[in-house]
Structure formats: structure tokens, C-alpha cells
Design a protein around this motif. Structure first.
Motif, PDB file in Angstrom:
ATOM      1  N   ALA A  33     -24.840 -31.605  -5.129  1.00 43.95           N
ATOM      2  CA  ALA A  33     -25.048 -32.475  -3.967  1.00 43.95           C
ATOM      3  C   ALA A  33     -23.723 -32.989  -3.419  1.00 43.95           C
ATOM      4  N   GLU A  34     -22.821 -33.365  -4.305  1.00 45.99           N
ATOM      5  CA  GLU A  34     -21.518 -33.847  -3.863  1.00 45.99           C
ATOM      6  C   GLU A  34     -20.709 -32.721  -3.232  1.00 45.99           C
ATOM      7  N   LEU A  35     -20.777 -31.526  -3.826  1.00 51.21           N
ATOM      8  CA  LEU A  35     -20.042 -30.384  -3.274  1.00 51.21           C
ATOM      9  C   LEU A  35     -20.513 -30.032  -1.876  1.00 51.21           C
ATOM     10  N   GLU A  36     -21.816 -30.070  -1.659  1.00 54.67           N
ATOM     11  CA  GLU A  36     -22.345 -29.757  -0.331  1.00 54.67           C
ATOM     12  C   GLU A  36     -21.765 -30.693   0.719  1.00 54.67           C
ATOM     13  N   ALA A  37     -21.589 -31.948   0.350  1.00 51.75           N
ATOM     14  CA  ALA A  37     -21.053 -32.934   1.289  1.00 51.75           C
ATOM     15  C   ALA A  37     -19.558 -32.754   1.524  1.00 51.75           C
ATOM     16  N   LEU A  38     -18.891 -31.985   0.666  1.00 55.11           N
ATOM     17  CA  LEU A  38     -17.439 -31.829   0.768  1.00 55.11           C
ATOM     18  C   LEU A  38     -17.013 -30.520   1.420  1.00 55.11           C
ATOM     19  N   GLU A  39     -17.956 -29.770   1.969  1.00 58.17           N
ATOM     20  CA  GLU A  39     -17.569 -28.555   2.678  1.00 58.17           C
ATOM     21  C   GLU A  39     -16.629 -28.917   3.825  1.00 58.17           C
ATOM     22  N   ASN A  40     -15.600 -28.106   4.019  1.00 59.75           N
ATOM     23  CA  ASN A  40     -14.556 -28.308   5.031  1.00 59.75           C
ATOM     24  C   ASN A  40     -13.606 -29.457   4.701  1.00 59.75           C
ATOM     25  N   GLU A  41     -13.600 -29.905   3.454  1.00 59.22           N
ATOM     26  CA  GLU A  41     -12.668 -30.947   3.022  1.00 59.22           C
ATOM     27  C   GLU A  41     -11.520 -30.322   2.234  1.00 59.22           C
ATOM     28  N   PHE A  42     -10.449 -31.097   2.057  1.00 54.16           N
ATOM     29  CA  PHE A  42      -9.302 -30.642   1.283  1.00 54.16           C
ATOM     30  C   PHE A  42      -9.569 -30.758  -0.215  1.00 54.16           C
ATOM     31  N   PHE A  43      -8.998 -29.828  -0.978  1.00 56.09           N
ATOM     32  CA  PHE A  43      -9.075 -29.854  -2.432  1.00 56.09           C
ATOM     33  C   PHE A  43      -7.695 -29.622  -3.026  1.00 56.09           C
ATOM     34  N   PRO A  44      -7.403 -30.204  -4.202  1.00 58.40           N
ATOM     35  CA  PRO A  44      -8.307 -31.015  -5.010  1.00 58.40           C
ATOM     36  C   PRO A  44      -8.641 -32.327  -4.298  1.00 58.40           C
ATOM     37  N   HIS A  45      -9.926 -32.580  -4.151  1.00 57.93           N
ATOM     38  CA  HIS A  45     -10.377 -33.681  -3.308  1.00 57.93           C
ATOM     39  C   HIS A  45      -9.987 -35.048  -3.862  1.00 57.93           C
ATOM     40  N   VAL A  46      -9.712 -35.119  -5.149  1.00 56.33           N
ATOM     41  CA  VAL A  46      -9.292 -36.388  -5.745  1.00 56.33           C
ATOM     42  C   VAL A  46      -8.044 -36.929  -5.052  1.00 56.33           C
ATOM     43  N   SER A  95       1.168 -30.912   8.347  1.00 54.65           N
ATOM     44  CA  SER A  95       1.459 -32.115   9.115  1.00 54.65           C
ATOM     45  C   SER A  95       0.324 -33.113   9.031  1.00 54.65           C
ATOM     46  N   GLN A  96      -0.878 -32.639   8.741  1.00 52.08           N
ATOM     47  CA  GLN A  96      -2.025 -33.535   8.643  1.00 52.08           C
ATOM     48  C   GLN A  96      -2.221 -34.080   7.244  1.00 52.08           C
ATOM     49  N   SER A  97      -1.501 -33.518   6.257  1.00 52.22           N
ATOM     50  CA  SER A  97      -1.809 -33.888   4.881  1.00 52.22           C
ATOM     51  C   SER A  97      -0.576 -34.237   4.063  1.00 52.22           C
ATOM     52  N   SER A  98       0.499 -34.616   4.724  1.00 52.72           N
ATOM     53  CA  SER A  98       1.687 -35.151   4.061  1.00 52.72           C
ATOM     54  C   SER A  98       2.273 -34.221   3.010  1.00 52.72           C
ATOM     55  N   ASP A  99       2.242 -32.919   3.276  1.00 55.50           N
ATOM     56  CA  ASP A  99       2.895 -31.918   2.435  1.00 55.50           C
ATOM     57  C   ASP A  99       2.277 -31.701   1.068  1.00 55.50           C
ATOM     58  N   PHE A 100       1.145 -32.304   0.759  1.00 58.78           N
ATOM     59  CA  PHE A 100       0.595 -32.061  -0.559  1.00 58.78           C
ATOM     60  C   PHE A 100      -0.829 -31.553  -0.500  1.00 58.78           C
ATOM     61  N   GLY A 101      -1.361 -31.316   0.660  1.00 57.29           N
ATOM     62  CA  GLY A 101      -2.724 -30.840   0.779  1.00 57.29           C
ATOM     63  C   GLY A 101      -2.863 -29.465   0.183  1.00 57.29           C
ATOM     64  N   VAL A 102      -4.076 -29.018   0.050  1.00 55.86           N
ATOM     65  CA  VAL A 102      -4.256 -27.708  -0.531  1.00 55.86           C
ATOM     66  C   VAL A 102      -5.075 -26.844   0.400  1.00 55.86           C
ATOM     67  N   ILE A 103      -6.365 -26.825   0.266  1.00 57.28           N
ATOM     68  CA  ILE A 103      -7.153 -25.949   1.110  1.00 57.28           C
ATOM     69  C   ILE A 103      -8.342 -26.693   1.686  1.00 57.28           C
ATOM     70  N   VAL A 104      -8.872 -26.125   2.732  1.00 59.90           N
ATOM     71  CA  VAL A 104     -10.158 -26.551   3.259  1.00 59.90           C
ATOM     72  C   VAL A 104     -11.155 -25.525   2.747  1.00 59.90           C
ATOM     73  N   VAL A 105     -12.139 -25.962   1.982  1.00 58.75           N
ATOM     74  CA  VAL A 105     -13.069 -25.006   1.390  1.00 58.75           C
ATOM     75  C   VAL A 105     -14.340 -24.895   2.214  1.00 58.75           C
ATOM     76  N   GLN A 106     -14.882 -23.688   2.235  1.00 59.33           N
ATOM     77  CA  GLN A 106     -16.158 -23.424   2.878  1.00 59.33           C
ATOM     78  C   GLN A 106     -16.962 -22.495   1.993  1.00 59.33           C
ATOM     79  N   ARG A 107     -18.277 -22.595   2.098  1.00 55.67           N
ATOM     80  CA  ARG A 107     -19.135 -21.774   1.252  1.00 55.67           C
ATOM     81  C   ARG A 107     -18.999 -20.293   1.553  1.00 55.67           C
ATOM     82  N   ASN A 108     -18.772 -19.944   2.824  1.00 55.27           N
ATOM     83  CA  ASN A 108     -18.688 -18.529   3.178  1.00 55.27           C
ATOM     84  C   ASN A 108     -17.266 -18.008   3.187  1.00 55.27           C
ATOM     85  N   GLY A 109     -16.299 -18.852   2.840  1.00 57.61           N
ATOM     86  CA  GLY A 109     -14.908 -18.417   2.773  1.00 57.61           C
ATOM     87  C   GLY A 109     -14.214 -18.341   4.114  1.00 57.61           C
ATOM     88  N   GLY A 110     -14.862 -18.740   5.217  1.00 55.86           N
ATOM     89  CA  GLY A 110     -14.237 -18.658   6.527  1.00 55.86           C
ATOM     90  C   GLY A 110     -13.486 -19.917   6.877  1.00 55.86           C
TER      91      GLY A 110
END
Length: 200
Positions: A112-125, A177-192
């Protein structure tokens, strides 16, 4: 533990040959890419519900392993199956079945938490109010400290210590520029969609 719950995962657990083979088979089937651990794991959680429902978890944490001349402490993402098997489609691309890999879970997330985090940066912590490195999260900090202690115990005169933290490739200027040089990825279920690349 989930992102706000009790710490229930074993720190420093080494995976079994069965878990390696399961991870290797899945990695080959889905075309996992080295250096994209979160991007490999996130869609996999939803792609194989029979493996992860109802009690599977997406883990943000740290791993420790060694090769010929290095001991590596790496910020990393992987999965736990509903039967609590480690499923790691990324690390199998870098280690052999005979190489121990030790897992230190910091934050565990259910479906349930993962579904809500689609298109968010990871590691989300790192993007949840726990400081830029996630170290104000008690579980994430404890996992890191345990992993660091393990890595130090494995050092010898012939081994150098390498710490790898999730980071974007330099070419991802817009995301950086949006994530202060430490962001990682935006995840999606279909990989797009837009993706940075984490090294881990």
C-alpha cells in the motif's frame, strides 16, 4: 520494519544460495541493470504478485560484500518475498554465488505504501524529512552503523574500504537541480518515465 513501525528485520543476514539463484533467475527474466537497484526492484514487486503478496516488502538499506581487493558498503534497495526470502535482482550482476552479501534493512515498505510512492525519488527515506542522507531515521541510521561495523571487521591489509551511496549520473542535470545532488531515481511500476541512475 515499515517506514514508521517496529524494526523486525535481521541485521547482517547473509543470503542463501537459494536466494541467489532465485534473484539471478528473476534478474535475467526482467533484464535488470547494474546500478539501478531501486528501479529494478520497484516494478518487480508489482509484476510478480504471487511472490510478494500479501506480506512482501520493498527495502531501503545497506549491503556489505567483498571482492578480491575491496570491502564494499553500499546503499541499496531490494525486496523480501512473502516468505521472507531476499530477492535482489541487482547485486547478482556483480557477485558470484559463493560471495557472501550481508543485508542491513533500514526502511521496509509494504504494498500500500509503495503504490502511493510511484513517481517518487528513492531511497525515499532521503525525501521524507529525515535529512538529506536519511540518517535522522532511527532505523536507517542503525542499519548503516551496523553495516559499517561489519565492513570494518572484514578489512585487512590487502583490502580497501569503499562506500557507495546512491547518486545521480552527472547527465541528469534537471533532476539533480531539483534534488540537491543526492537524489536517485523516480520509480514507476512499468519502468517508464524520467529516471536518474543510482549507483547501488
Amino acid at each position: 520494519m515499515n517506514s514508521h513501525g517496529d524494526h523486525t528485520q535481521v541485521q547482517g543476514r547473509a543470503w542463501s544460495e537459494h536466494e541467489y539463484m532465485l534473484s539471478f533467475f528473476i534478474s535475467m527474466q526482467v533484464g535488470a541493470v547494474w546500478g539501478h537497484c531501486y528501479e529494478n526492484a520497484y516494478p518487480l514487486f508489482f509484476a510478480i504478485p504471487e511472490l510478494f503478496d500479501p506480506h512482501g516488502l520493498f527495502i531501503e538499506g545497506w549491503i556489505v560484500f567483498e571482492d578480491t581487493d575491496r570491502v564494499v558498503l553500499m546503499e541499496h534497495g531490494w525486496l523480501l518475498s512473502r516468505q521472507q526470502y531476499i530477492v535482489d535482482p541487482t547485486i547478482v550482476l556483480a557477485v558470484e554465488i559463493s560471495q557472501p552479501v550481508y543485508y542491513y534493512p533500514g526502511v521496509s515498505r509494504a504494498r500500500a505504501e509503495l503504490e502511493a510512492l510511484e513517481n517518487e525519488f528513492f531511497p525515499h527515506v532521503r525525501f521524507s524529512g529525515y535529512r538529506d542522507d536519511g540518517m535522522q531515521h532511527a532505523g536507517y541510521l542503525a542499519a548503516y552503523e551496523s553495516a559499517l561495523q561489519k565492513a570494518r571487521s572484514m578489512l585487512s591489509e590487502k583490502k580497501t574500504f569503499v562506500e557507495v551511496k546512491a547518486t545521480l549520473l552527472p547527465s541528469q542535470d534537471e533532476v539533480v537541480s531539483q534534488s540537491s545532488d543526492f537524489g536517485v531515481i523516480v520509480v514507476q511500476r512499468n519502468g517508464g518515465g524520467p529516471h536518474g541512475q543510482e549507483r547501488g
